[in-house]
Design an enzyme around this catalytic site. Structure first.
Site, PDB file in Angstrom:
ATOM      1  N   ASN A  95       0.869  -1.179   0.000  1.00  0.00           N
ATOM      2  CA  ASN A  95       0.000   0.000   0.000  1.00  0.00           C
ATOM      3  C   ASN A  95       0.907   1.230   0.000  1.00  0.00           C
ATOM      4  O   ASN A  95       1.380   1.672   1.036  1.00  0.00           O
ATOM      5  CB  ASN A  95      -0.899  -0.026   1.242  1.00  0.00           C
ATOM      6  CG  ASN A  95      -2.007   1.018   1.163  1.00  0.00           C
ATOM      7  OD1 ASN A  95      -1.965   1.911   0.316  1.00  0.00           O
ATOM      8  ND2 ASN A  95      -2.984   0.906   2.032  1.00  0.00           N
ATOM      9  N   TYR A 155      -2.851   1.535  -5.449  1.00  0.00           N
ATOM     10  CA  TYR A 155      -3.086   0.300  -4.682  1.00  0.00           C
ATOM     11  C   TYR A 155      -4.540  -0.143  -4.816  1.00  0.00           C
ATOM     12  O   TYR A 155      -4.811  -1.312  -5.110  1.00  0.00           O
ATOM     13  CB  TYR A 155      -2.723   0.571  -3.222  1.00  0.00           C
ATOM     14  CG  TYR A 155      -2.941  -0.561  -2.246  1.00  0.00           C
ATOM     15  CD1 TYR A 155      -2.091  -1.666  -2.223  1.00  0.00           C
ATOM     16  CD2 TYR A 155      -3.973  -0.509  -1.302  1.00  0.00           C
ATOM     17  CE1 TYR A 155      -2.277  -2.688  -1.293  1.00  0.00           C
ATOM     18  CE2 TYR A 155      -4.169  -1.519  -0.372  1.00  0.00           C
ATOM     19  CZ  TYR A 155      -3.312  -2.604  -0.372  1.00  0.00           C
ATOM     20  OH  TYR A 155      -3.490  -3.609   0.544  1.00  0.00           O
ATOM     21  N   GLU A 187      -8.232  -5.620   8.324  1.00  0.00           N
ATOM     22  CA  GLU A 187      -7.268  -5.097   9.302  1.00  0.00           C
ATOM     23  C   GLU A 187      -6.499  -6.274   9.906  1.00  0.00           C
ATOM     24  O   GLU A 187      -7.017  -6.984  10.760  1.00  0.00           O
ATOM     25  CB  GLU A 187      -8.003  -4.339  10.415  1.00  0.00           C
ATOM     26  CG  GLU A 187      -9.016  -3.315   9.927  1.00  0.00           C
ATOM     27  CD  GLU A 187      -8.396  -2.096   9.238  1.00  0.00           C
ATOM     28  OE1 GLU A 187      -7.219  -1.785   9.520  1.00  0.00           O
ATOM     29  OE2 GLU A 187      -9.080  -1.479   8.414  1.00  0.00           O
TER      30      GLU A 187
HETATM   31  P1  NAP Z   1       3.721  -7.541   4.310  1.00  0.00           P
HETATM   32  O1  NAP Z   1       3.653  -7.585   5.781  1.00  0.00           O
HETATM   33  O2  NAP Z   1       4.448  -6.409   3.688  1.00  0.00           O
HETATM   34  O3  NAP Z   1       4.287  -8.883   3.730  1.00  0.00           O
HETATM   35  C1  NAP Z   1       4.343  -9.012   2.339  1.00  0.00           C
HETATM   36  C2  NAP Z   1       5.600  -9.718   1.909  1.00  0.00           C
HETATM   37  O4  NAP Z   1       5.603  -9.684   0.475  1.00  0.00           O
HETATM   38  C3  NAP Z   1       6.883  -9.021   2.355  1.00  0.00           C
HETATM   39  O5  NAP Z   1       7.841  -9.991   2.725  1.00  0.00           O
HETATM   40  C4  NAP Z   1       7.308  -8.264   1.104  1.00  0.00           C
HETATM   41  O6  NAP Z   1       8.709  -8.045   1.040  1.00  0.00           O
HETATM   42  C5  NAP Z   1       6.864  -9.219   0.022  1.00  0.00           C
HETATM   43  N1  NAP Z   1       6.663  -8.578  -1.270  1.00  0.00           N
HETATM   44  C6  NAP Z   1       6.154  -7.353  -1.546  1.00  0.00           C
HETATM   45  N2  NAP Z   1       6.123  -7.144  -2.871  1.00  0.00           N
HETATM   46  C7  NAP Z   1       6.630  -8.260  -3.451  1.00  0.00           C
HETATM   47  C8  NAP Z   1       6.827  -8.660  -4.787  1.00  0.00           C
HETATM   48  N3  NAP Z   1       6.533  -7.855  -5.812  1.00  0.00           N
HETATM   49  N4  NAP Z   1       7.345  -9.890  -5.032  1.00  0.00           N
HETATM   50  C9  NAP Z   1       7.634 -10.727  -4.014  1.00  0.00           C
HETATM   51  N5  NAP Z   1       7.465 -10.397  -2.718  1.00  0.00           N
HETATM   52  C10 NAP Z   1       6.964  -9.177  -2.436  1.00  0.00           C
HETATM   53  O7  NAP Z   1       2.198  -7.497   3.728  1.00  0.00           O
HETATM   54  P2  NAP Z   1       0.832  -8.116   4.319  1.00  0.00           P
HETATM   55  O8  NAP Z   1       0.183  -7.117   5.215  1.00  0.00           O
HETATM   56  O9  NAP Z   1       1.058  -9.496   4.800  1.00  0.00           O
HETATM   57  O10 NAP Z   1      -0.039  -8.104   2.985  1.00  0.00           O
HETATM   58  C11 NAP Z   1      -0.168  -9.240   2.168  1.00  0.00           C
HETATM   59  C12 NAP Z   1      -1.334  -9.010   1.218  1.00  0.00           C
HETATM   60  O11 NAP Z   1      -2.528  -8.760   1.976  1.00  0.00           O
HETATM   61  C13 NAP Z   1      -1.138  -7.790   0.299  1.00  0.00           C
HETATM   62  O12 NAP Z   1      -1.630  -8.087  -0.992  1.00  0.00           O
HETATM   63  C14 NAP Z   1      -2.014  -6.727   0.941  1.00  0.00           C
HETATM   64  O13 NAP Z   1      -2.499  -5.817   0.000  1.00  0.00           O
HETATM   65  C15 NAP Z   1      -3.138  -7.584   1.516  1.00  0.00           C
HETATM   66  N6  NAP Z   1      -3.863  -6.926   2.622  1.00  0.00           N
HETATM   67  C16 NAP Z   1      -3.303  -6.763   3.846  1.00  0.00           C
HETATM   68  C17 NAP Z   1      -4.026  -6.132   4.851  1.00  0.00           C
HETATM   69  C18 NAP Z   1      -3.491  -5.949   6.235  1.00  0.00           C
HETATM   70  O14 NAP Z   1      -4.237  -5.449   7.103  1.00  0.00           O
HETATM   71  N7  NAP Z   1      -2.252  -6.328   6.531  1.00  0.00           N
HETATM   72  C19 NAP Z   1      -5.323  -5.668   4.601  1.00  0.00           C
HETATM   73  C20 NAP Z   1      -5.854  -5.841   3.329  1.00  0.00           C
HETATM   74  C21 NAP Z   1      -5.115  -6.480   2.337  1.00  0.00           C
HETATM   75  P3  NAP Z   1       9.266  -6.576   1.452  1.00  0.00           P
HETATM   76  O15 NAP Z   1       8.856  -6.356   2.877  1.00  0.00           O
HETATM   77  O16 NAP Z   1      10.732  -6.687   1.242  1.00  0.00           O
HETATM   78  O17 NAP Z   1       8.601  -5.618   0.513  1.00  0.00           O
END
Ligand code: NAP
Length: 259
Positions: A95, A155, A187
Protein backbone atom coordinates in the site's frame (compact mmCIF):
# COMPACT_ATOMS: atom_id res chain seq x y z
CA UNK A 1 -11.06 -32.28 8.33
CA UNK A 2 -8.37 -33.73 6.07
CA UNK A 3 -7.57 -31.17 3.38
CA UNK A 4 -5.87 -33.72 1.10
CA UNK A 5 -3.04 -31.35 0.13
CA UNK A 6 -0.21 -33.58 1.32
CA UNK A 7 2.86 -33.23 -0.99
CA UNK A 8 1.09 -30.70 -3.20
CA UNK A 9 3.10 -27.68 -4.36
CA UNK A 10 1.89 -24.09 -3.98
CA UNK A 11 3.50 -20.84 -5.11
CA UNK A 12 3.09 -18.09 -2.49
CA UNK A 13 4.11 -14.60 -3.59
CA UNK A 14 5.28 -12.57 -0.59
CA UNK A 15 5.26 -15.84 1.33
CA UNK A 16 7.97 -15.03 3.87
CA UNK A 17 6.25 -12.44 6.06
CA UNK A 18 2.84 -11.27 7.23
CA UNK A 19 -0.19 -12.94 5.66
CA UNK A 20 1.95 -14.78 3.09
CA UNK A 21 4.20 -16.12 5.88
CA UNK A 22 1.12 -17.48 7.67
CA UNK A 23 -0.11 -19.10 4.44
CA UNK A 24 3.28 -20.81 3.96
CA UNK A 25 3.10 -22.10 7.55
CA UNK A 26 -0.43 -23.49 7.27
CA UNK A 27 0.46 -25.17 3.96
CA UNK A 28 3.49 -26.80 5.58
CA UNK A 29 1.43 -27.91 8.59
CA UNK A 30 -0.94 -29.64 6.18
CA UNK A 31 1.95 -31.51 4.52
CA UNK A 32 2.07 -29.34 1.37
CA UNK A 33 5.26 -27.86 -0.10
CA UNK A 34 5.25 -24.05 -0.19
CA UNK A 35 7.35 -22.20 -2.76
CA UNK A 36 8.03 -18.86 -1.09
CA UNK A 37 8.68 -16.09 -3.62
CA UNK A 38 9.82 -13.17 -1.47
CA UNK A 39 12.94 -10.97 -1.34
CA UNK A 40 13.19 -11.31 2.49
CA UNK A 41 16.24 -13.58 2.71
CA UNK A 42 16.40 -14.22 6.46
CA UNK A 43 12.65 -14.79 6.93
CA UNK A 44 12.41 -17.03 3.85
CA UNK A 45 15.40 -19.14 4.83
CA UNK A 46 14.13 -19.48 8.41
CA UNK A 47 10.77 -20.76 7.21
CA UNK A 48 12.36 -23.34 4.90
CA UNK A 49 14.63 -24.47 7.75
CA UNK A 50 11.60 -24.77 10.09
CA UNK A 51 9.56 -26.78 7.57
CA UNK A 52 12.45 -29.09 6.66
CA UNK A 53 13.26 -29.64 10.35
CA UNK A 54 9.68 -30.90 10.74
CA UNK A 55 10.15 -33.37 7.87
CA UNK A 56 8.56 -31.21 5.17
CA UNK A 57 9.81 -29.69 1.95
CA UNK A 58 9.84 -26.08 0.76
CA UNK A 59 11.69 -23.73 -1.55
CA UNK A 60 12.56 -20.09 -1.01
CA UNK A 61 13.07 -18.00 -4.14
CA UNK A 62 14.61 -14.75 -2.84
CA UNK A 63 13.24 -12.47 -5.53
CA UNK A 64 10.86 -9.55 -5.83
CA UNK A 65 8.34 -10.03 -8.65
CA UNK A 66 9.10 -6.84 -10.57
CA UNK A 67 8.68 -7.97 -14.17
CA UNK A 68 7.21 -10.91 -16.03
CA UNK A 69 10.61 -12.55 -16.35
CA UNK A 70 10.88 -12.85 -12.56
CA UNK A 71 7.56 -14.73 -12.47
CA UNK A 72 8.62 -16.97 -15.37
CA UNK A 73 11.85 -17.90 -13.62
CA UNK A 74 10.08 -18.52 -10.29
CA UNK A 75 7.66 -20.94 -11.96
CA UNK A 76 10.55 -22.71 -13.72
CA UNK A 77 12.51 -23.06 -10.48
CA UNK A 78 9.49 -24.43 -8.61
CA UNK A 79 8.75 -26.96 -11.35
CA UNK A 80 12.39 -27.96 -11.61
CA UNK A 81 12.52 -28.74 -7.88
CA UNK A 82 9.16 -30.42 -7.37
CA UNK A 83 7.97 -31.53 -10.85
CA UNK A 84 4.46 -30.20 -10.30
CA UNK A 85 2.53 -27.06 -9.30
CA UNK A 86 -0.88 -27.41 -7.65
CA UNK A 87 -1.79 -23.84 -6.91
CA UNK A 88 -0.90 -20.17 -6.90
CA UNK A 89 -1.50 -17.77 -4.03
CA UNK A 90 -1.12 -14.23 -5.32
CA UNK A 91 -0.44 -12.31 -2.12
CA UNK A 92 2.49 -9.88 -2.45
CA UNK A 93 1.50 -6.24 -2.37
CA UNK A 94 2.32 -2.85 -0.96
CA UNK A 95 0.00 0.00 0.00
CA UNK A 96 2.25 2.73 -1.37
CA UNK A 97 0.09 5.84 -0.91
CA UNK A 98 0.00 7.09 -4.48
CA UNK A 99 -3.10 9.32 -4.44
CA UNK A 100 -4.54 12.06 -6.58
CA UNK A 101 -3.20 15.05 -4.65
CA UNK A 102 -0.06 13.24 -3.55
CA UNK A 103 0.81 11.34 -6.68
CA UNK A 104 1.47 11.69 -10.39
CA UNK A 105 0.35 9.88 -13.54
CA UNK A 106 3.72 8.12 -13.68
CA UNK A 107 3.62 7.05 -10.02
CA UNK A 108 0.01 5.82 -10.43
CA UNK A 109 0.94 3.61 -13.36
CA UNK A 110 3.96 2.26 -11.51
CA UNK A 111 1.85 1.46 -8.43
CA UNK A 112 -0.79 -0.43 -10.46
CA UNK A 113 1.95 -2.38 -12.22
CA UNK A 114 3.71 -3.14 -8.92
CA UNK A 115 0.53 -4.48 -7.30
CA UNK A 116 -1.32 -6.08 -10.20
CA UNK A 117 1.17 -7.09 -12.90
CA UNK A 118 2.68 -10.05 -11.06
CA UNK A 119 -0.77 -11.45 -10.16
CA UNK A 120 -1.29 -12.04 -13.89
CA UNK A 121 2.30 -13.09 -14.61
CA UNK A 122 2.49 -15.85 -12.02
CA UNK A 123 -0.77 -17.45 -13.14
CA UNK A 124 0.15 -17.02 -16.81
CA UNK A 125 3.40 -18.96 -16.44
CA UNK A 126 2.00 -21.52 -13.98
CA UNK A 127 -1.08 -22.28 -16.10
CA UNK A 128 0.25 -25.32 -18.02
CA UNK A 129 1.14 -26.93 -14.68
CA UNK A 130 -2.19 -25.96 -13.09
CA UNK A 131 -4.00 -27.54 -16.05
CA UNK A 132 -2.05 -30.75 -15.48
CA UNK A 133 -2.76 -30.83 -11.74
CA UNK A 134 -6.31 -29.36 -11.89
CA UNK A 135 -4.93 -26.79 -9.49
CA UNK A 136 -6.48 -23.82 -7.75
CA UNK A 137 -5.78 -20.12 -7.38
CA UNK A 138 -6.40 -17.68 -4.53
CA UNK A 139 -5.93 -13.93 -4.97
CA UNK A 140 -5.43 -11.83 -1.85
CA UNK A 141 -7.15 -8.48 -2.38
CA UNK A 142 -8.13 -5.80 0.18
CA UNK A 143 -11.27 -4.23 1.55
CA UNK A 144 -9.94 -0.94 0.15
CA UNK A 145 -11.01 -2.25 -3.29
CA UNK A 146 -14.64 -1.75 -2.26
CA UNK A 147 -14.46 0.87 0.51
CA UNK A 148 -11.66 3.14 -0.73
CA UNK A 149 -9.09 4.45 1.71
CA UNK A 150 -8.05 7.86 0.41
CA UNK A 151 -4.66 8.80 -1.00
CA UNK A 152 -3.90 5.39 -2.45
CA UNK A 153 -5.28 5.32 -6.00
CA UNK A 154 -2.71 2.92 -7.42
CA UNK A 155 -3.09 0.30 -4.68
CA UNK A 156 -6.90 0.37 -4.68
CA UNK A 157 -7.05 0.21 -8.49
CA UNK A 158 -4.85 -2.88 -8.38
CA UNK A 159 -6.89 -4.44 -5.54
CA UNK A 160 -10.11 -3.89 -7.51
CA UNK A 161 -8.44 -5.38 -10.58
CA UNK A 162 -7.56 -8.48 -8.56
CA UNK A 163 -11.25 -9.00 -7.73
CA UNK A 164 -12.21 -8.65 -11.41
CA UNK A 165 -9.49 -11.07 -12.44
CA UNK A 166 -10.80 -13.57 -9.88
CA UNK A 167 -14.20 -13.64 -11.62
CA UNK A 168 -12.65 -13.49 -15.10
CA UNK A 169 -10.21 -16.35 -14.51
CA UNK A 170 -12.88 -18.42 -12.73
CA UNK A 171 -14.88 -18.27 -15.97
CA UNK A 172 -11.96 -18.82 -18.34
CA UNK A 173 -10.62 -21.78 -16.38
CA UNK A 174 -13.94 -23.58 -15.78
CA UNK A 175 -13.13 -25.96 -18.63
CA UNK A 176 -10.02 -27.18 -16.81
CA UNK A 177 -11.67 -27.55 -13.40
CA UNK A 178 -9.30 -24.90 -12.03
CA UNK A 179 -11.04 -22.93 -9.28
CA UNK A 180 -10.23 -19.27 -8.62
CA UNK A 181 -11.27 -17.37 -5.50
CA UNK A 182 -10.29 -14.19 -3.67
CA UNK A 183 -9.81 -13.56 0.03
CA UNK A 184 -10.37 -10.01 1.23
CA UNK A 185 -8.71 -8.94 4.48
CA UNK A 186 -9.42 -5.62 6.20
CA UNK A 187 -7.27 -5.10 9.30
CA UNK A 188 -4.47 -7.61 9.89
CA UNK A 189 -1.36 -6.86 11.98
CA UNK A 190 1.60 -7.51 9.67
CA UNK A 191 4.85 -5.66 8.85
CA UNK A 192 2.96 -3.82 6.05
CA UNK A 193 0.19 -2.76 8.43
CA UNK A 194 2.71 -1.61 11.06
CA UNK A 195 4.45 0.64 8.55
CA UNK A 196 1.07 2.08 7.45
CA UNK A 197 0.19 2.82 11.10
CA UNK A 198 3.47 4.69 11.49
CA UNK A 199 2.26 7.25 8.93
CA UNK A 200 -0.08 8.65 11.64
CA UNK A 201 1.03 11.11 14.32
CA UNK A 202 -0.05 8.75 17.09
CA UNK A 203 -0.07 5.15 15.79
CA UNK A 204 -1.27 3.67 19.11
CA UNK A 205 -4.35 5.92 19.26
CA UNK A 206 -5.08 5.17 15.60
CA UNK A 207 -4.87 1.42 16.25
CA UNK A 208 -7.25 1.66 19.24
CA UNK A 209 -9.69 3.69 17.18
CA UNK A 210 -9.65 1.08 14.37
CA UNK A 211 -9.97 -1.91 16.68
CA UNK A 212 -13.02 -0.40 18.38
CA UNK A 213 -14.77 -0.36 14.98
CA UNK A 214 -14.16 -4.04 14.16
CA UNK A 215 -17.55 -5.66 14.87
CA UNK A 216 -16.45 -9.17 15.87
CA UNK A 217 -14.54 -9.11 19.17
CA UNK A 218 -13.15 -5.58 18.56
CA UNK A 219 -9.80 -6.94 17.40
CA UNK A 220 -7.60 -7.29 14.37
CA UNK A 221 -7.88 -10.38 12.17
CA UNK A 222 -4.81 -12.58 12.66
CA UNK A 223 -2.66 -13.62 9.66
CA UNK A 224 -3.49 -17.21 10.65
CA UNK A 225 -7.22 -16.58 10.24
CA UNK A 226 -6.62 -15.36 6.69
CA UNK A 227 -4.30 -18.30 5.97
CA UNK A 228 -6.80 -20.90 7.19
CA UNK A 229 -9.42 -19.63 4.73
CA UNK A 230 -6.89 -19.49 1.89
CA UNK A 231 -5.73 -23.07 2.43
CA UNK A 232 -9.32 -24.32 2.67
CA UNK A 233 -10.06 -22.61 -0.68
CA UNK A 234 -6.98 -24.21 -2.25
CA UNK A 235 -8.00 -27.65 -1.09
CA UNK A 236 -10.57 -29.91 -2.70
CA UNK A 237 -12.69 -29.58 0.46
CA UNK A 238 -13.97 -26.44 -1.29
CA UNK A 239 -14.37 -28.35 -4.57
CA UNK A 240 -17.54 -26.55 -5.73
CA UNK A 241 -16.48 -23.00 -4.79
CA UNK A 242 -15.18 -20.76 -7.54
CA UNK A 243 -15.29 -17.09 -8.48
CA UNK A 244 -16.01 -16.13 -4.87
CA UNK A 245 -14.85 -12.97 -3.11
CA UNK A 246 -14.61 -13.93 0.55
CA UNK A 247 -14.23 -11.34 3.31
CA UNK A 248 -12.27 -12.57 6.33
CA UNK A 249 -12.57 -9.37 8.35
CA UNK A 250 -14.62 -9.83 11.53
CA UNK A 251 -17.55 -8.16 9.77
CA UNK A 252 -15.60 -4.94 9.20
CA UNK A 253 -16.74 -4.29 5.64
CA UNK A 254 -20.41 -5.26 5.82
CA UNK A 255 -21.78 -5.06 9.36
CA UNK A 256 -23.07 -1.86 10.91
CA UNK A 257 -20.07 -0.33 12.65
CA UNK A 258 -22.25 2.07 14.60
CA UNK A 259 -23.39 -0.90 16.74
P1 NAP B 1 3.72 -7.54 4.31
O1 NAP B 1 3.65 -7.58 5.78
O2 NAP B 1 4.45 -6.41 3.69
O3 NAP B 1 4.29 -8.88 3.73
C1 NAP B 1 4.34 -9.01 2.34
C2 NAP B 1 5.60 -9.72 1.91
O4 NAP B 1 5.60 -9.68 0.48
C3 NAP B 1 6.88 -9.02 2.36
O5 NAP B 1 7.84 -9.99 2.73
C4 NAP B 1 7.31 -8.26 1.10
O6 NAP B 1 8.71 -8.04 1.04
C5 NAP B 1 6.86 -9.22 0.02
N1 NAP B 1 6.66 -8.58 -1.27
C6 NAP B 1 6.15 -7.35 -1.55
N2 NAP B 1 6.12 -7.14 -2.87
C7 NAP B 1 6.63 -8.26 -3.45
C8 NAP B 1 6.83 -8.66 -4.79
N3 NAP B 1 6.53 -7.85 -5.81
N4 NAP B 1 7.34 -9.89 -5.03
C9 NAP B 1 7.63 -10.73 -4.01
N5 NAP B 1 7.47 -10.40 -2.72
C10 NAP B 1 6.96 -9.18 -2.44
O7 NAP B 1 2.20 -7.50 3.73
P2 NAP B 1 0.83 -8.12 4.32
O8 NAP B 1 0.18 -7.12 5.21
O9 NAP B 1 1.06 -9.50 4.80
O10 NAP B 1 -0.04 -8.10 2.99
C11 NAP B 1 -0.17 -9.24 2.17
C12 NAP B 1 -1.33 -9.01 1.22
O11 NAP B 1 -2.53 -8.76 1.98
C13 NAP B 1 -1.14 -7.79 0.30
O12 NAP B 1 -1.63 -8.09 -0.99
C14 NAP B 1 -2.01 -6.73 0.94
O13 NAP B 1 -2.50 -5.82 0.00
C15 NAP B 1 -3.14 -7.58 1.52
N6 NAP B 1 -3.86 -6.93 2.62
C16 NAP B 1 -3.30 -6.76 3.85
C17 NAP B 1 -4.03 -6.13 4.85
C18 NAP B 1 -3.49 -5.95 6.24
O14 NAP B 1 -4.24 -5.45 7.10
N7 NAP B 1 -2.25 -6.33 6.53
C19 NAP B 1 -5.32 -5.67 4.60
C20 NAP B 1 -5.85 -5.84 3.33
C21 NAP B 1 -5.11 -6.48 2.34
P3 NAP B 1 9.27 -6.58 1.45
O15 NAP B 1 8.86 -6.36 2.88
O16 NAP B 1 10.73 -6.69 1.24
O17 NAP B 1 8.60 -5.62 0.51
Amino acid sequence: MNLNINQKVYLVSGGAKGIGGAISKVLAEEGAYPVIIDPSVKEGQNLVFEFESNGGKALHIPRRLTDSNAAKEAVEMAFQKFGRIDGVINNAGVNDGIGLEKGSPEAFRASVEKNLGHYYDLVYYALPHLKASKGSIVNISSKTAVTGQGNTSGYTAAKGGQLSLTREWAVELLKYGIRVNAVIPAEVMTPLYESWLKTFDNPEDKLNEIQKRIPLEKRMTTPREIADMVVFLLSDRSSHTTGQLIYVDGGYTHLDRAL
